[in-house]
Design a protein around this motif. Structure first.
Motif, mmCIF file in Angstrom:
data_model
loop_
_atom_site.group_PDB
_atom_site.id
_atom_site.type_symbol
_atom_site.label_atom_id
_atom_site.label_comp_id
_atom_site.label_asym_id
_atom_site.label_seq_id
_atom_site.Cartn_x
_atom_site.Cartn_y
_atom_site.Cartn_z
ATOM 1 N N LEU A 175 5.306 -0.798 5.323
ATOM 2 C CA LEU A 175 4.598 -1.271 4.138
ATOM 3 C C LEU A 175 5.007 -2.702 3.826
ATOM 4 O O LEU A 175 5.985 -3.218 4.359
ATOM 5 N N HIS A 176 4.281 -3.340 2.927
ATOM 6 C CA HIS A 176 4.636 -4.684 2.491
ATOM 7 C C HIS A 176 4.896 -4.710 0.990
ATOM 8 O O HIS A 176 4.816 -5.751 0.357
ATOM 9 N N SER A 177 5.217 -3.561 0.430
ATOM 10 C CA SER A 177 5.464 -3.465 -1.008
ATOM 11 C C SER A 177 6.910 -3.843 -1.319
ATOM 12 O O SER A 177 7.707 -4.108 -0.429
ATOM 13 N N ARG A 178 7.246 -3.826 -2.582
ATOM 14 C CA ARG A 178 8.624 -4.092 -3.010
ATOM 15 C C ARG A 178 9.491 -2.874 -2.714
ATOM 16 O O ARG A 178 9.066 -1.743 -2.863
ATOM 17 N N THR A 179 10.733 -3.140 -2.319
ATOM 18 C CA THR A 179 11.687 -2.059 -2.097
ATOM 19 C C THR A 179 12.419 -1.776 -3.399
ATOM 20 O O THR A 179 12.307 -2.528 -4.367
ATOM 21 N N ARG A 220 10.851 -7.734 -0.942
ATOM 22 C CA ARG A 220 9.627 -7.272 -0.305
ATOM 23 C C ARG A 220 9.968 -6.647 1.047
ATOM 24 O O ARG A 220 10.754 -7.191 1.803
#
Length: 111
Positions: free
Chosen positions: A30-34, A39
């Motif tokens: 994914l490219h979402s926030r951890t 990111r």
């Protein structure tokens, strides 16, 4: 070894808080926030663990082929029973588990 495990439980440490272990691993890209706020970058050698500290360096070994990779914990998870780590795609590629999606691994905190 058994004495160390018994002692760990005696002072309130659960098996999930141990510094090493074995179980299932999966990978994600994914490219979402951890959970750590950064990111997610699938090309970095990172992983998610339920409670190891962010920034911990962990050596992960694929039990099927012996290949290993060192990852940095930057996220929380996995939240599927029996899995101990979610690896980035790059880390999964290093240990040869991209095509299968999951693998049995052992991990050890090294820093």
């Amino acid at each position: 070894m058994l004495a160390a495990v018994v002692f760990s439980f005696a002072v309130g440490q659960t098996p999930a808080e141990a510094k090493d272990g074995c179980g299932g691993a999966s990978w994600y890209a994914l490219h979402s926030r951890t959970a750590s706020g950064e990111r997610m970058n699938p090309s970095k050698l990172t992983a998610a663990h339920r409670n190891l500290p962010f920034g911990a360096k962990v050596k992960v070994t694929n039990r099927n082929n012996g290949r290993a990779v060192v990852v940095r914990i930057n996220d929380r998870g996995p939240f599927i029973r029996g899995r101990v780590l979610d690896l980035s795609r790059a880390a999964a590629h290093q240990i040869g588990m991209v095509s299968s999606g999951t693998a049995k691994v052992c991990f050890e905190v090294i820093g």
